[in-house]
Structures are given as structure tokens and as C-alpha cells.
Design a protein around this motif. Sequence first.
Motif, PDB file in Angstrom:
ATOM      1  N   HIS A  17      -7.567  93.112 -71.973  1.00  0.00           N
ATOM      2  CA  HIS A  17      -8.218  92.013 -72.676  1.00  0.00           C
ATOM      3  C   HIS A  17      -7.431  91.644 -73.921  1.00  0.00           C
ATOM      4  O   HIS A  17      -7.115  92.506 -74.745  1.00  0.00           O
ATOM      5  CB  HIS A  17      -9.646  92.390 -73.080  1.00  0.00           C
ATOM      6  CG  HIS A  17     -10.360  91.311 -73.837  1.00  0.00           C
ATOM      7  ND1 HIS A  17     -10.623  91.384 -75.202  1.00  0.00           N
ATOM      8  CD2 HIS A  17     -10.839  90.105 -73.437  1.00  0.00           C
ATOM      9  CE1 HIS A  17     -11.252  90.288 -75.588  1.00  0.00           C
ATOM     10  NE2 HIS A  17     -11.390  89.489 -74.540  1.00  0.00           N
ATOM     11  N   THR A  19      -7.722  89.496 -77.225  1.00  0.00           N
ATOM     12  CA  THR A  19      -8.587  88.741 -78.134  1.00  0.00           C
ATOM     13  C   THR A  19      -7.729  87.712 -78.853  1.00  0.00           C
ATOM     14  O   THR A  19      -6.713  88.049 -79.456  1.00  0.00           O
ATOM     15  CB  THR A  19      -9.258  89.664 -79.159  1.00  0.00           C
ATOM     16  OG1 THR A  19     -10.212  90.498 -78.483  1.00  0.00           O
ATOM     17  CG2 THR A  19      -9.989  88.860 -80.230  1.00  0.00           C
ATOM     18  N   GLY A  39     -11.527  85.490 -75.979  1.00  0.00           N
ATOM     19  CA  GLY A  39     -10.309  86.105 -75.468  1.00  0.00           C
ATOM     20  C   GLY A  39     -10.123  85.857 -73.987  1.00  0.00           C
ATOM     21  O   GLY A  39     -10.781  84.995 -73.382  1.00  0.00           O
ATOM     22  N   GLY A  94      -6.323  95.944 -75.397  1.00  0.00           N
ATOM     23  CA  GLY A  94      -7.599  96.617 -75.187  1.00  0.00           C
ATOM     24  C   GLY A  94      -7.532  97.809 -74.257  1.00  0.00           C
ATOM     25  O   GLY A  94      -8.505  98.099 -73.553  1.00  0.00           O
ATOM     26  N   GLY A  97     -10.264 100.481 -74.937  1.00  0.00           N
ATOM     27  CA  GLY A  97     -11.564 100.025 -74.471  1.00  0.00           C
ATOM     28  C   GLY A  97     -11.666 100.058 -72.961  1.00  0.00           C
ATOM     29  O   GLY A  97     -12.698 100.449 -72.393  1.00  0.00           O
ATOM     30  N   GLU A 128     -16.022 103.081 -78.620  1.00  0.00           N
ATOM     31  CA  GLU A 128     -14.898 102.320 -79.168  1.00  0.00           C
ATOM     32  C   GLU A 128     -15.148 101.970 -80.638  1.00  0.00           C
ATOM     33  O   GLU A 128     -14.252 102.109 -81.482  1.00  0.00           O
ATOM     34  CB  GLU A 128     -14.708 101.044 -78.345  1.00  0.00           C
ATOM     35  CG  GLU A 128     -13.596 100.137 -78.809  1.00  0.00           C
ATOM     36  CD  GLU A 128     -12.257 100.368 -78.152  1.00  0.00           C
ATOM     37  OE1 GLU A 128     -11.898 101.545 -77.948  1.00  0.00           O
ATOM     38  OE2 GLU A 128     -11.570  99.375 -77.874  1.00  0.00           O
ATOM     39  N   GLY A 134     -11.653  99.306 -81.739  1.00  0.00           N
ATOM     40  CA  GLY A 134     -11.995  97.979 -81.249  1.00  0.00           C
ATOM     41  C   GLY A 134     -13.439  97.654 -81.541  1.00  0.00           C
ATOM     42  O   GLY A 134     -14.260  98.544 -81.765  1.00  0.00           O
ATOM     43  N   ASP A 137     -13.720  94.425 -77.347  1.00  0.00           N
ATOM     44  CA  ASP A 137     -13.007  94.468 -76.072  1.00  0.00           C
ATOM     45  C   ASP A 137     -13.904  94.901 -74.916  1.00  0.00           C
ATOM     46  O   ASP A 137     -13.869  94.314 -73.836  1.00  0.00           O
ATOM     47  CB  ASP A 137     -11.812  95.423 -76.158  1.00  0.00           C
ATOM     48  CG  ASP A 137     -10.638  94.820 -76.911  1.00  0.00           C
ATOM     49  OD1 ASP A 137     -10.395  93.614 -76.764  1.00  0.00           O
ATOM     50  OD2 ASP A 137      -9.964  95.564 -77.641  1.00  0.00           O
ATOM     51  N   GLN A 141     -14.403  92.941 -71.525  1.00  0.00           N
ATOM     52  CA  GLN A 141     -13.812  93.484 -70.307  1.00  0.00           C
ATOM     53  C   GLN A 141     -14.860  93.687 -69.218  1.00  0.00           C
ATOM     54  O   GLN A 141     -14.559  93.569 -68.029  1.00  0.00           O
ATOM     55  CB  GLN A 141     -13.102  94.803 -70.630  1.00  0.00           C
ATOM     56  CG  GLN A 141     -11.825  94.595 -71.419  1.00  0.00           C
ATOM     57  CD  GLN A 141     -11.308  95.863 -72.076  1.00  0.00           C
ATOM     58  OE1 GLN A 141     -12.085  96.685 -72.581  1.00  0.00           O
ATOM     59  NE2 GLN A 141      -9.991  96.030 -72.103  1.00  0.00           N
ATOM     60  N   THR A 179      -4.867  98.685 -84.767  1.00  0.00           N
ATOM     61  CA  THR A 179      -6.183  98.064 -84.878  1.00  0.00           C
ATOM     62  C   THR A 179      -7.028  98.784 -85.930  1.00  0.00           C
ATOM     63  O   THR A 179      -7.711  98.160 -86.743  1.00  0.00           O
ATOM     64  CB  THR A 179      -6.909  98.110 -83.523  1.00  0.00           C
ATOM     65  OG1 THR A 179      -6.155  97.357 -82.571  1.00  0.00           O
ATOM     66  CG2 THR A 179      -8.310  97.527 -83.627  1.00  0.00           C
TER      67      THR A 179
END
Length: 282
Positions: A17, A19, A39, A94, A97, A128, A134, A137, A141, A179
Motif C-alpha cells: 500500500h 499512501t 492511497g 506498508g 502492516g 501497527e 504506521g 496501511d 490493505q 516512518t
Amino acid sequence: MEQPAGRPRATAFVPGHITGFFSAHPAPEPARAGSRGAGVALSDGVTVTVTPGSGTWLNGEAVDIAPVDTVVDRLGVAASVDAETPLPIGAGFGVSGAAALGTALAANAAFDCGKTENELVEVAHCAEVEAGTGLGDVVAQARGGLPIRLDPGGPRHGSLDGLPARPRVEYVTFGELSTETVLSGDTDRLSAAGENALDRLLAEPSVGEFMLACREFAADAELLTGDVNGAVAAVEAAGGQAAMAMLGRTVFATGTGLSDAGYDPSVCRVDAAGGRLVDSEN
């Protein structure tokens, strides 16, 4: 990693994924925390196989993925998790995630945990959020397509919409971006830019407007690096649209933008189905 025959096992696939833009919405309860934004779910993703045992592997290497460990603990199982992906790690796809959600889906099947899909998504989403890897995500997803996250949080609290389009997606990666580091800092400027981008997309929900909103967000949030900015500019000079993946030093484009600009990108499609169980032997 090859597993002995005759043991319970299950395999799930979760799309990668990207974003394009987001605003951060922390909350004391992880199930209510998350992000608003939009995303792309990718046909390049993470395949996760779960069997009895212990340990986590990614592309054949033993690794520690905090959200995966939390999912296994929350489900109360002793699981060996084997994840495979063609996606770059730590570059805005991602992967953590996807690994968490894939583990939840596969472990539930392999060990007869008796959870619903939404319960499994929430377990992975909370894992997550707690790990700081994250905010949105997992729910994106799970849905697939081009998801728009309208309200933050897991399935019990968040809400999603999406763009009814399935474009070709190209991407190139120039390296990692943490992240956790970005999300642990001051996110006020970033979130304000994300809210503006979401308003823009909802006023004109199209792939073209999505790409423009993503490009504007990256500039307003001051996240563009030199190599990323150069690739985005090259695509625009070639008549295409490109943007930065959040959060990673990755540029993605719809159509043939990166190819037209002289890059040799990875190519995939939008995954419309979202995270799903693909095999189970129990």
C-alpha cells in the motif's frame, strides 16, 4: 522457509500500500487512532504463511517485526511466520502492516482462532499503531483498490471510501525513510497539509486529482528529498503525473509516467480484492 508436511498451515496475501497523503490522528486507544488520507493498494504485496512454531522470516531471513509479534501474542498462538515480498523494505509500501495483517488472517485459519475479518483487521491495525510503524496501511490493505480513509481507526471506528479506478502503477525507490521517526515528531504541519489534500480529492474524486493532491501534500509537508523531487519533476516534464510515497523515498506514477521519463520502474496494477486468505491446510 520450507515447512514439514502434515502440520496445520495457512497462507494469506496482502497487497502493498502506497499512501499518497495523510493526516495523523493519535488517540489513547489504538483502535481509535489512525489517519485520514488516500492511497493505492498494489498487486505487488506480501505473502504470509503461518505454521506451528516460532520466529519470523522475511524473504528467507530471520527478522523482528514488532507488529507481527504483537499479532501472534494477541491471538494466543505459537506461530512460525514466513513472509515473502518483492517490495522494497522501509520505502513506503506498508510491508510491516501487510505482514501483520497477513499473519492475523493466516494464523486465524491455521489455529482455528474463530475471529471475524474485522476482528483480525483490528488486531493488526492496533499492533501497527502501537509499534509506531504506521497509522492507516492495515485498514487500506484490508479494503484494496484506491482507498480513501475518511475517519481514523480500526474497523469499529474508522470509515473508508474509494476511487472506482484500476490504473497501471509504476514505482522507483531511492532508499528508506523511517516512518517511526516522522510520526514521532511534530506532525501538525503534515496533518494540515493532509486535510487540505483530502478536501481537494473529495471535491473532485478522480485519479488525476488524487495524484495532484499527493504532489501538493508532499511539497506542503516539506517531505520531498532531492532525488524524489527530481523524479517527480522529470515525470511532469514528460507529461505525466507522479508523487512521493508516504513514508519512503519512493516515487510512484499512474500510467507510464516513469517509463516515459527515462526510468526503469517496477510495474504492477491496483489490487482490488484487499487482504485475503489464499490457502489453508488444517
